[in-house]
Design a protein around this motif. Sequence first.
Motif, mmCIF file in Angstrom:
data_model
loop_
_atom_site.group_PDB
_atom_site.id
_atom_site.type_symbol
_atom_site.label_atom_id
_atom_site.label_comp_id
_atom_site.label_asym_id
_atom_site.label_seq_id
_atom_site.Cartn_x
_atom_site.Cartn_y
_atom_site.Cartn_z
ATOM 1 N N GLN A 1 6.363 65.901 -21.678
ATOM 2 C CA GLN A 1 7.251 65.783 -20.520
ATOM 3 C C GLN A 1 7.002 64.493 -19.746
ATOM 4 O OE1 GLN A 1 9.903 67.602 -20.268
ATOM 5 N NE2 GLN A 1 10.537 66.328 -18.533
ATOM 6 N N ALA A 2 5.751 64.073 -19.657
ATOM 7 C CA ALA A 2 5.443 62.839 -18.904
ATOM 8 C C ALA A 2 6.135 61.641 -19.565
ATOM 9 C CB ALA A 2 3.940 62.623 -18.845
ATOM 10 N N THR A 3 6.131 61.611 -20.888
ATOM 11 C CA THR A 3 6.781 60.514 -21.615
ATOM 12 C C THR A 3 8.286 60.541 -21.387
ATOM 13 O OG1 THR A 3 5.029 60.599 -23.263
ATOM 14 C CG2 THR A 3 7.071 59.497 -23.909
ATOM 15 N N ARG A 4 8.862 61.745 -21.468
ATOM 16 C CA ARG A 4 10.308 61.856 -21.191
ATOM 17 C C ARG A 4 10.620 61.365 -19.785
ATOM 18 N NH1 ARG A 4 9.617 67.303 -23.171
ATOM 19 N NH2 ARG A 4 10.185 67.313 -25.363
ATOM 20 N N ASP A 5 9.800 61.786 -18.820
ATOM 21 C CA ASP A 5 10.066 61.407 -17.423
ATOM 22 C C ASP A 5 10.065 59.893 -17.251
ATOM 23 O OD1 ASP A 5 10.264 64.049 -16.752
ATOM 24 O OD2 ASP A 5 8.246 64.198 -15.878
ATOM 25 N N ILE A 6 9.220 59.210 -18.037
ATOM 26 C CA ILE A 6 9.167 57.754 -17.929
ATOM 27 C C ILE A 6 10.340 57.119 -18.665
ATOM 28 C CG2 ILE A 6 7.843 55.687 -18.572
ATOM 29 C CD1 ILE A 6 5.283 57.423 -18.112
ATOM 30 N N LEU A 7 10.500 57.466 -19.922
ATOM 31 C CA LEU A 7 11.490 56.749 -20.754
ATOM 32 C C LEU A 7 12.934 57.075 -20.387
ATOM 33 C CD1 LEU A 7 9.848 57.019 -24.299
ATOM 34 C CD2 LEU A 7 9.852 55.049 -22.752
ATOM 35 N N LEU A 8 13.155 58.181 -19.690
ATOM 36 C CA LEU A 8 14.534 58.626 -19.456
ATOM 37 C C LEU A 8 14.968 58.524 -17.999
ATOM 38 C CD1 LEU A 8 14.465 61.773 -21.789
ATOM 39 C CD2 LEU A 8 15.552 59.568 -22.258
ATOM 40 N N ASN A 9 14.152 57.929 -17.130
ATOM 41 C CA ASN A 9 14.532 57.863 -15.711
ATOM 42 C C ASN A 9 15.714 56.903 -15.511
ATOM 43 O OD1 ASN A 9 14.639 56.874 -12.917
ATOM 44 N ND2 ASN A 9 12.904 58.256 -12.626
ATOM 45 N N ARG A 10 16.864 57.479 -15.164
ATOM 46 C CA ARG A 10 18.103 56.685 -15.090
ATOM 47 C C ARG A 10 18.057 55.570 -14.062
ATOM 48 N NH1 ARG A 10 22.434 59.086 -17.932
ATOM 49 N NH2 ARG A 10 21.447 60.586 -19.304
ATOM 50 N N GLU A 11 17.458 55.865 -12.908
ATOM 51 C CA GLU A 11 17.475 54.845 -11.845
ATOM 52 C C GLU A 11 16.575 53.668 -12.192
ATOM 53 O OE1 GLU A 11 17.638 55.961 -7.715
ATOM 54 O OE2 GLU A 11 17.949 58.057 -8.236
ATOM 55 N N VAL A 12 15.505 53.954 -12.931
ATOM 56 C CA VAL A 12 14.596 52.874 -13.330
ATOM 57 C C VAL A 12 15.236 52.059 -14.467
ATOM 58 C CG1 VAL A 12 12.286 52.335 -14.183
ATOM 59 C CG2 VAL A 12 12.604 54.196 -12.526
ATOM 60 N N ILE A 13 15.842 52.759 -15.426
ATOM 61 C CA ILE A 13 16.543 52.065 -16.519
ATOM 62 C C ILE A 13 17.665 51.182 -15.950
ATOM 63 C CG2 ILE A 13 18.059 52.403 -18.519
ATOM 64 C CD1 ILE A 13 16.386 54.910 -19.183
ATOM 65 N N ALA A 14 18.317 51.664 -14.900
ATOM 66 C CA ALA A 14 19.428 50.886 -14.308
ATOM 67 C C ALA A 14 18.937 49.530 -13.788
ATOM 68 C CB ALA A 14 20.096 51.685 -13.193
ATOM 69 N N VAL A 15 17.689 49.452 -13.373
ATOM 70 C CA VAL A 15 17.125 48.159 -12.949
ATOM 71 C C VAL A 15 17.091 47.213 -14.149
ATOM 72 C CG1 VAL A 15 15.020 46.997 -12.129
ATOM 73 C CG2 VAL A 15 15.782 49.141 -11.048
ATOM 74 N N ASN A 16 16.633 47.738 -15.283
ATOM 75 C CA ASN A 16 16.566 46.932 -16.511
ATOM 76 C C ASN A 16 17.957 46.494 -16.960
ATOM 77 O OD1 ASN A 16 16.689 47.227 -19.791
ATOM 78 N ND2 ASN A 16 14.816 46.224 -19.130
ATOM 79 N N GLN A 17 18.910 47.408 -16.878
ATOM 80 C CA GLN A 17 20.247 47.178 -17.422
ATOM 81 C C GLN A 17 21.206 46.576 -16.392
ATOM 82 O OE1 GLN A 17 21.384 48.024 -20.825
ATOM 83 N NE2 GLN A 17 19.173 47.732 -20.936
ATOM 84 N N ASP A 18 20.703 46.174 -15.255
ATOM 85 C CA ASP A 18 21.568 45.677 -14.181
ATOM 86 C C ASP A 18 22.435 44.500 -14.657
ATOM 87 O OD1 ASP A 18 22.122 45.561 -11.159
ATOM 88 O OD2 ASP A 18 21.673 43.489 -11.725
ATOM 89 N N PRO A 19 23.742 44.547 -14.360
ATOM 90 C CA PRO A 19 24.645 43.528 -14.900
ATOM 91 C C PRO A 19 24.420 42.094 -14.407
ATOM 92 C CG PRO A 19 25.814 45.045 -13.433
ATOM 93 C CD PRO A 19 24.453 45.618 -13.645
ATOM 94 N N PHE A 20 23.701 41.921 -13.309
ATOM 95 C CA PHE A 20 23.400 40.554 -12.866
ATOM 96 C C PHE A 20 22.510 39.857 -13.908
ATOM 97 C CE2 PHE A 20 21.446 37.792 -9.263
ATOM 98 C CZ PHE A 20 22.421 36.826 -9.423
ATOM 99 N N GLY A 21 21.707 40.629 -14.630
ATOM 100 C CA GLY A 21 20.949 40.084 -15.760
ATOM 101 C C GLY A 21 19.861 39.102 -15.380
ATOM 102 N N ARG A 22 19.325 39.248 -14.170
ATOM 103 C CA ARG A 22 18.214 38.377 -13.748
ATOM 104 C C ARG A 22 16.898 38.977 -14.211
ATOM 105 N NH1 ARG A 22 16.806 33.834 -12.350
ATOM 106 N NH2 ARG A 22 15.988 34.026 -10.250
ATOM 107 N N GLN A 23 16.018 38.151 -14.736
ATOM 108 C CA GLN A 23 14.665 38.617 -15.021
ATOM 109 C C GLN A 23 13.850 38.584 -13.743
ATOM 110 O OE1 GLN A 23 12.662 37.045 -18.508
ATOM 111 N NE2 GLN A 23 10.668 37.047 -17.477
ATOM 112 N N GLY A 24 13.081 39.625 -13.505
ATOM 113 C CA GLY A 24 12.237 39.669 -12.314
ATOM 114 C C GLY A 24 11.107 38.657 -12.367
#
Length: 375
Positions: free
Chosen positions: A261-284
Motif C-alpha cells: 500500500q505504501a508503494t501504491r500511495d507514492i506512485l499513484l498520488n494524482r496531485e503529486v503526479i500532476a506536478v510532474n505532468q504540468d503543461p508548463f513543462g518547467r524543470q524544477g
Amino acid sequence: MLAKTPPMGWNSWNTFGGRIHEDLVRETADAFISEGLKDAGYEYVVIDDLWEAEGRVEGHLTWDTGKFPNGIPALADYVHSKGLKFGIYSCAGTHTCAGMPASYGYEEVDAQTFAEWGVDFLKYDFCYAPPGVDGPMLYQRMGQALRATGRDILFSMCEWGKHKPWEWGVRAGGQMWRTTGDINDSWDSILHIGFAQQVGLEAYAGPGHWNDPDMLVVGMYGKGNVAHGGCTDAEYRSHFTLWCLLASPLMVGCDVRAMNQATRDILLNREVIAVNQDPFGRQGYRVGQVDWGRQIAETWAKPLAGGSIAVGLFNLGERPGRRVAVAWESLGLHDRRPCRVRDLWKGEDLGIFTGDFSTRVDVHDVVLIKLTPQF
Ligand code: GLA
C-alpha cells in the motif's frame, strides 16, 4: 509531439535484470490496469537488456525464444490491446552492456525491425562503442533511423551524461536522455544521482525533451537487480517527489504485480503526479540549501502553468522533525503577497500564508506544497 509531458511507464531492469520473460511483461501490463497505473498516466511497458538472442539472424536482431516463445511482435500486440505502449532496448555500440548483439552499424535495419514489431519506445545504451567514434553522432544516427521508419518511436538516450546530452539531445532526435550513471536502491544513490547531480540542468528540459536521472527505485525494498539494501517509505517519497519536481520521466522500476500500500500511495498520488505532468513543462530547481553537518535541508521549486509554484521541503539530514522553510523572496514573489498553500501528499489546504512557509519534516522525508499567489 512525442513526450509533450515527461514519459511515464515501467522498465524491467531495476528489479528483474535478465530474468525477463513474456509472462512477466503480460502480467505487468495487466497490473497497469488492475492497480490503476494506467489511469494515473503510466503508459510505456519497456523491456530492458537481455531480451535478445545471442546472434543476428540474416543480419536482423531477434529475441531469446526461451524467454519470449510467442515472440516480441505478439507481446507488443498484447501490450497495445491494453491501451498501453511497448518499449524495447538496444545499444549504440557493438554489444549491449550485458554483452548481447547491439545496433552499431545496423541502425537503419534495427530501427525498421523495431517499427515492424510495433515498438513505441527505444532505450539506447552506450556500452561497447568503438573507440574514437563520436558518441553524439551514434545517437543522431539512430535518431534519424527511427524517424525514417515513419512510426512514432520515443527515443530514450542512455549515455549516462558522458557527452552532456542535454546540449545536443534534441538535435539527435531524443525525447529524453540520462544525465547520470545508474541508480541503485539506496538513499545514498538518491542523494547522489538526484539531489547532487541534477543541479543546474533545468534550462535544458521542456515539452518534448527531458533530463532523465534514471528509473525509479520506489517500492523495491532491497529486492531485485539494482538492490542495495533498499529505502524507507519516507526516502521513496522524497525520491518520487524530487523526480516529479525535476520533470523527470517516471519509469517505475519495482514489481508492479506485488506493490504494497505504501508503494501504491507514492506512485499513484494524482496531485503529486500532476506536478510532474504540468503543461508548463518547467524543470524544477534548487532554491535553498542549509547544511549544518547532520542537519541538511533543501528546498526545490517548480513553476507551474497558471502561476502556482510547487515547492518540496526536504529534510536530508538525521535530525527528526527538523523545521524547513521557504521564503517567498527566494521564489520571486513579493514578501507581502498572500499565497494559498496546499499540502499535495495529504491533499489538504493549509490556509493563506504571507512571506514564508515553514513546517516540520521527518528524517529523509518531504513536505510538498503548492503555493498559489492571491490577487
Ligand atoms: C546500463 C544502463 C542500465 C541498464 C543496463 C542494461 O547500465 O545504464 O540502465 O539498461 O545497462 O545492461
